[in-house]
Scaffold this motif. Structure first.
Motif, mmCIF file in Angstrom:
data_model
loop_
_atom_site.group_PDB
_atom_site.id
_atom_site.type_symbol
_atom_site.label_atom_id
_atom_site.label_comp_id
_atom_site.label_asym_id
_atom_site.label_seq_id
_atom_site.Cartn_x
_atom_site.Cartn_y
_atom_site.Cartn_z
ATOM 1 N N SER A 68 0.821 -1.212 0.000
ATOM 2 C CA SER A 68 0.000 0.000 0.000
ATOM 3 C C SER A 68 0.857 1.265 0.000
ATOM 4 O O SER A 68 1.902 1.331 0.655
ATOM 5 N N ALA A 101 -4.976 2.312 5.248
ATOM 6 C CA ALA A 101 -5.537 0.997 4.913
ATOM 7 C C ALA A 101 -5.801 0.173 6.178
ATOM 8 O O ALA A 101 -6.882 -0.397 6.343
ATOM 9 N N THR A 108 -9.017 2.612 -0.086
ATOM 10 C CA THR A 108 -7.560 2.584 -0.268
ATOM 11 C C THR A 108 -7.205 1.727 -1.480
ATOM 12 O O THR A 108 -8.080 1.333 -2.250
ATOM 13 N N ILE A 125 -5.763 -1.352 -1.413
ATOM 14 C CA ILE A 125 -5.609 -2.773 -1.084
ATOM 15 C C ILE A 125 -6.923 -3.500 -1.373
ATOM 16 O O ILE A 125 -7.978 -3.113 -0.866
#
Length: 356
Positions: A32, A38, A310, A312
């Motif tokens: 990330s 995250a 985010t 991810i």
């Protein structure tokens, strides 16, 4: 000794979860561009809004039914994975009843869920009967049944109940009288939660207070002793299969009528396989299914929020689940710790006897 083993299983489960989370966080840190955000969305996100908390509870409802079904099957030494196909097919049956029949509100939903439960009991009960009577592998047969139920269900949906005014494969709209009502304003929590909690109570009573529960536990821990004790193992296998099928069928019906306005599953939902993980986390104890289901639901909602906010993807939860299953199912995981606890308990008992 019982307390020692209970402590060992609790530590073992917590260690498996901790290692899985640690691996997940490590992946986030490596991949990330904003790992703090995250991880924050993953851990804290599900409790930041009332709606998100409601999503956690709602997601846990079908997991409770699946976890209970698999706990009963595992406790009786049956590796029957038929709940996966039953969830799909019973959910479709519940939707069809909600589409073609018109009844008063409570009666309509009750009938649809009841029929869905009966269908589930018949399917998994048949798998149990084949194991009891012919010695067939319940794992192989149940996986075949999953494909059969999915194929039949998809055929029925596509050729008899498909909504033709959309390119998406889904059924006609379910009558509102068959849908489960929301019980907490501002959330997606529906009345199926009451049925799920009732199912936990009933299963706990069966396993802890009834003769059938005693027989299930004995068969699961020592089948040879159970056989020579005069327990009708074939009868217990079929009985457990029927109950597990009933739970799975009800779970499928509750999920469709509680969340959707039409049947939209174009693939197996994965809920039956999730039940295996929940049963492992719960140690096949119905009273432990609720926290196990809430935990799995929580990390899934957290992963969904993380993927939307985010960089991810939510699929990272699959990695965590795989690690948890691998560690919990591994007999040698923390085996030295178990031996240490047993040795300490033995030494403690010997010291108590010598002092007395």
């Amino acid at each position: 000794m019982k307390k020692v083993l209970k402590k060992y299983e609790m530590v073992r489960t917590m260690m498996a979860i901790s290692i899985a989370l640690l691996v997940g966080f490590s992946i986030i840190l490596l991949l990330s561009q904003n790992p703090v955000s995250a991880i924050n969305n993953f851990i804290i996100g599900p409790i930041t809004k009332k709606r998100y908390i409601g999503n956690v509870v709602t997601t846990a409802i079908p997991l409770i039914f699946s976890g209970l079904a698999m706990s009963l099957l595992f406790a009786s030494s049956q590796f029957n994975m038929g709940a996966e196909g039953v969830f799909y097919f019973s959910g479709l049956i519940a939707a069809i009843i909600g589409i073609v029949i018109k009844l008063p509100v409570v009666v309509h939903a009750g009938l649809a869920i009841t029929v869905a439960g009966i269908i589930g009991a018949l399917v998994i009960g048949l798998i149990g009967l084949m194991k009891a009577k012919y010695g067939t592998s319940e794992l192989v047969v149940s996986l075949m049944f999953n494909s059969i139920l999915y194929g039949i269900g998809l055929y029925i949906l596509n050729y008899y109940f498909r909504e033709s005014n959309t390119v998406v494969l889904k059924s006609f709209a379910i009558n509102k009288s068959a849908l489960l009502h929301k019980i907490l304003p501002g959330t997606s929590i529906h009345s199926g939660l009451i049925l799920a909690l009732l199912a936990i109570f009933v299963c706990h009573f069966i396993m802890e207070k009834s003769k059938l529960g005693y027989e299930i536990n004995l068969i699961g821990t020592n089948p040879e002793f159970a056989k020579y004790s005069g327990i009708n193992i074939k009868k217990v296998i079929v009985s457990v299969s029927l109950i597990a099928g009933l739970l799975s069928g009800i779970g499928g019906g509750v999920e469709i009528l509680g969340i959707y306005d039409s049947f939209k599953w174009t693939a197996l939902p994965g809920l039956g396989f999730d039940g295996a993980l929940i049963a492992m986390l719960a140690k096949n104890k119905p009273k432990n299914v609720l926290p196990a289901a809430l935990f799995l639901s929580y990390i899934r909602i957290g992963a969904d929020l993380m993927s939307r906010l985010t960089d991810i993807p939510a699929e990272m939860v699959g990695i965590m689940q795989g690690i948890i299953i691998l560690l919990i199912s591994g007999r040698r995981f923390l085996q030295n710790y178990k031996n240490k606890l047993i040795l300490e308990e033995v030494n403690k008992n010997e010291l108590t006897k010598s002092n007395s």
